[in-house]
Design an enzyme around this catalytic site. Sequence first.
Site, PDB file in Angstrom:
ATOM      1  CE1 TYR A   1     -45.597  46.510  32.738  1.00 47.46           C
ATOM      2  CE2 TYR A   1     -47.483  47.277  34.266  1.00 47.46           C
ATOM      3  CZ  TYR A   1     -46.858  47.207  32.969  1.00 47.46           C
ATOM      4  OH  TYR A   1     -47.854  48.116  31.934  1.00 47.46           O
TER       5      TYR A   1
ATOM      6  CE  LYS B   1     -47.888  44.244  32.433  1.00 48.17           C
ATOM      7  NZ  LYS B   1     -47.779  44.902  30.645  1.00 48.17           N
TER       8      LYS B   1
END
Lengths: 309, 309, 309, 309
Positions: free
Chosen positions: B137, B167
């Site tokens: 992320y 992400k």
Amino acid sequence: MKKIEGLIAASFAAYKDNGEINLDIIPEIVENLIADGLAGVFICGTNGEGPNLTIEERMAIAEAYVKAVNKRIIVMVHVGHSSIYEAKKLAAHAQGLGVDAISSVSAFYFKPSSVKALVISMAEIASAAPETPFYYYNIPHLTGISMDMLEFLNLAEELIPSFRGVKYTASTLHEYEACLNHKDGKFDILFGFDEMLLPALAVGAKGAVGSTYTFAAPLYNRIIECFQNNQLKEARDLQMMSIKMVQSLVKFAPIPAQRAIVGFKGINLGPCRLPLLELKASDKELLIEELEKKEFFSTVKDCIKNHSF
Amino acid sequence: MKKIEGLIAASFAAYKDNGEINLDIIPEIVENLIADGLAGVFICGTNGEGPNLTIEERMAIAEAYVKAVNKRIIVMVHVGHSSIYEAKKLAAHAQGLGVDAISSVSAFYFKPSSVKALVISMAEIASAAPETPFYYYNIPHLTGISMDMLEFLNLAEELIPSFRGVKYTASTLHEYEACLNHKDGKFDILFGFDEMLLPALAVGAKGAVGSTYTFAAPLYNRIIECFQNNQLKEARDLQMMSIKMVQSLVKFAPIPAQRAIVGFKGINLGPCRLPLLELKASDKELLIEELEKKEFFSTVKDCIKNHSF
Amino acid sequence: MKKIEGLIAASFAAYKDNGEINLDIIPEIVENLIADGLAGVFICGTNGEGPNLTIEERMAIAEAYVKAVNKRIIVMVHVGHSSIYEAKKLAAHAQGLGVDAISSVSAFYFKPSSVKALVISMAEIASAAPETPFYYYNIPHLTGISMDMLEFLNLAEELIPSFRGVKYTASTLHEYEACLNHKDGKFDILFGFDEMLLPALAVGAKGAVGSTYTFAAPLYNRIIECFQNNQLKEARDLQMMSIKMVQSLVKFAPIPAQRAIVGFKGINLGPCRLPLLELKASDKELLIEELEKKEFFSTVKDCIKNHSF
Amino acid sequence: MKKIEGLIAASFAAYKDNGEINLDIIPEIVENLIADGLAGVFICGTNGEGPNLTIEERMAIAEAYVKAVNKRIIVMVHVGHSSIYEAKKLAAHAQGLGVDAISSVSAFYFKPSSVKALVISMAEIASAAPETPFYYYNIPHLTGISMDMLEFLNLAEELIPSFRGVKYTASTLHEYEACLNHKDGKFDILFGFDEMLLPALAVGAKGAVGSTYTFAAPLYNRIIECFQNNQLKEARDLQMMSIKMVQSLVKFAPIPAQRAIVGFKGINLGPCRLPLLELKASDKELLIEELEKKEFFSTVKDCIKNHSF
């Protein structure tokens, strides 16, 4: 508790070879700190890797330090966490142990949007240990949270009943001096940049918390002594030695490098924990050689001899 | 698991009036997301306030979502933590629940000093859930960690057996496009800036994770549809509506403002948790009025009607 | 002047071997740009090293370009300077030459303290060339000045009679799209990140200013053409080529590397001017080899062939 | 020239009502500085708005100061500019005037990519005034250029024959102390943060350059005197007064606020030049009232009386 005077060592985390925390070595660490003339120990802070540890590990470490210290020096426990709920658990636990003070950084994933949000957050944490003096731990270069500390003091006095002061880790000595003098010196403002101890003393610092006090306290105690005796030349020379040592730390990576120094001095703190990376063995050697060439270790030893107490 | 297509809602934390987490409301949240056409849900991330929650709370929330979703849409669990040890506990727990994927931000108190330190840290977390696809992320504006993502992909492929993708929450679409195309599109790169969905689609985005998908998914699903049908004028107009809505969020404070919108739409998420501050009641009203004036809610409704599926 | 469509080359400064500016080569540069399909040229900007040049040099360069172009393509002159008084001289001079537009960055030593201070400053500069369209040059990563561009547009419309638009050099495409659509598209918002041209087109960009258009315009003109013809796959592939090329520039140092590429293509721009450092000869070779390996030059050539106009 | 001792005033630009520079007032400014006990004057720097002025204005101001000072105190001329070519013109001109020293910030639009690029750039400027001592002006918070100053000193000694030292405007006193002690104190390191003068003295500062010395030199001269006499309590109290005054400046906008103070003390510096905005009349009044309430002006007056010389 009156204001803290002298040096507080920000002690390092100790791990076993398998990466688990090493509680067994804490008594030895503590005896060394006491022998070295420390006024106290600050645990599970930045250098103690609080944010790298689990809640359970932090509690176990606090317990081990409290027991090993046995009220001979001050014990401050850092309870800061990205989650204020977890921080509250740590605060309540620390109070249960009877520590002298707790301290907390700001929540550091979500940043408080204002001084008020910051103080309310700290008040929430402090409320879990209402009988224990609370110090805000201001360290903008790590948390990214840089608030006006005078505004903070005003609001903290109002909203945190147990508020005692600030661990101030920044080079902005004009703000530091202003905090020291705020409301006639009502608050205890501990200085946190070891390599700037002498100028901090000049503006009135009485207490200081730092990682290099862990392994070089005699050097800094001698700086304090020289400053008080108006032996400014020697104080500057010793501060320069501290600066040169810190330059070596920065070159190799501050926390891993300091852990290597502690290891060299005989206390095995074990491997580094991620995201910190262990120094390579060859870098450890280079670091020690560099410090020996700078006469760092021998200077620290001389400070022990020259110390008047 | 093949690449994720469509919208993943970064769902918000829900609290009771006393500040404790509200698990009871999760089934209702999930039914709404499914009805709104979401492809999945991302829990305990930034908008889900993972770093504000305790480990136990995060586990309980993950369990409640897995149960409520019951395999109808994708469940991704964010396990990032300042402590990699805690993150590993969360990762192992998530795998035990059979979630579709886990994701983690970098440790964010101590910053990894290199891409390598970052990847090794992520590998350590992923190793606790070896059977579960892992997404890094990347959210530099919150963590302060801005690494070269292509270098990351190369090293992650080598060191993280369960590595699936990223992400990607940043506006640097050239790097995003490069990641999408890296090694012939081997990795799944989910886009994380809702207000830039259309331009991300233009460079090849297939999946996206975002907080405003929680309450405005039809708008974004219609953007995707228009883009695919080459109805660029409508896609731009709808993206502009998203931008205008986000401008209102930023004006009032993003997460608290979005929580107020969700509340206005009928799901009571409860109070904010520190260090986030609840919007004042008057600000909530102003926010909703502003969004109504911008015709935000009616536009989202129209998108439901116009949607072809 | 209506809105600018197509590509504007941010041309490079040319120096003689002794470091003085080389005016003689400007006609050749201009003919190349026209042959390559450029819609205009932007001179003395960032890539043109305006802030590295003296006032007299900047005026001489402007004159040479105006003469060489002879109204065949658009000429925009950057007049930004740390001193608004100097910028006004440049603006008045540019108007005297009959240029199509002027543009200015914010004063960049003293930073305007608000959008209002910024707009008033730009208005002061524009007032010295009241008949010439004015574009604000927004480039936060170089100037350190990151203001809300919608607030800027509102105030600029009010306070700068000759205000025409913005050269927008930032990756924040949501704000870019909002600027494009502000007041029904009243302003001309030129995009400035070459490696993000395709996503900028997706949100509505019509004109773009960039340095790599100086030597790779056919590639980008083909991206525009493909985008308009809905040949998205080819557009993405070509944008990826641009991204890969820019990755090489960044690796070696963007401006010196681009100057080396222009030199390789046959136009000798001479040595770099301090504080920019010339690439070593061996690095120039490595750069060209790397670009050849990436098939950059051949792809640009193919774009010329494939171009329909 | 030996090392500079005492206070150098970073004097402010003076303008006529029409915005043009006011040369006529310079003799009055100079007499005031001399009467106040300044050791020198630093002109066209940050507070002197060098980067806001034209080359011709800077030369005219330098001439006026040199004439007015007439060798009674030190004259340092700041020649820094975004263009090194312009800086060279200013350097050569300053040498022609026989100034005591020149100083330059780094080029600040294009940032030097390394210490080496910075030193080569400074060497180029210094080469235009080979007989005049050169000081690098290090001010990272304004230029965005933060280089290792010890590395700088090593390379500057090698590459700049006229190199004399650094005007060091940063709060990092550990680096400042290291610079002071580099090569047994070979270089002259002037301190530039007025509100941290006392701690800088503690680490060995002898000379300092600052804007508030323009209107409050007696306060700072008394700090120096007290420090030398080991009257630390009084030195701290006076430094606190400086800190409180600077807090007021920051609240209202530093340079415009200081210009208002100088005006209040009887020297009319005229309007502010963009991008700096003049304080509103009501704000000027508030500022003066605030400083009076803090007893700033009366304290400065008392310092004149208490001064032993």
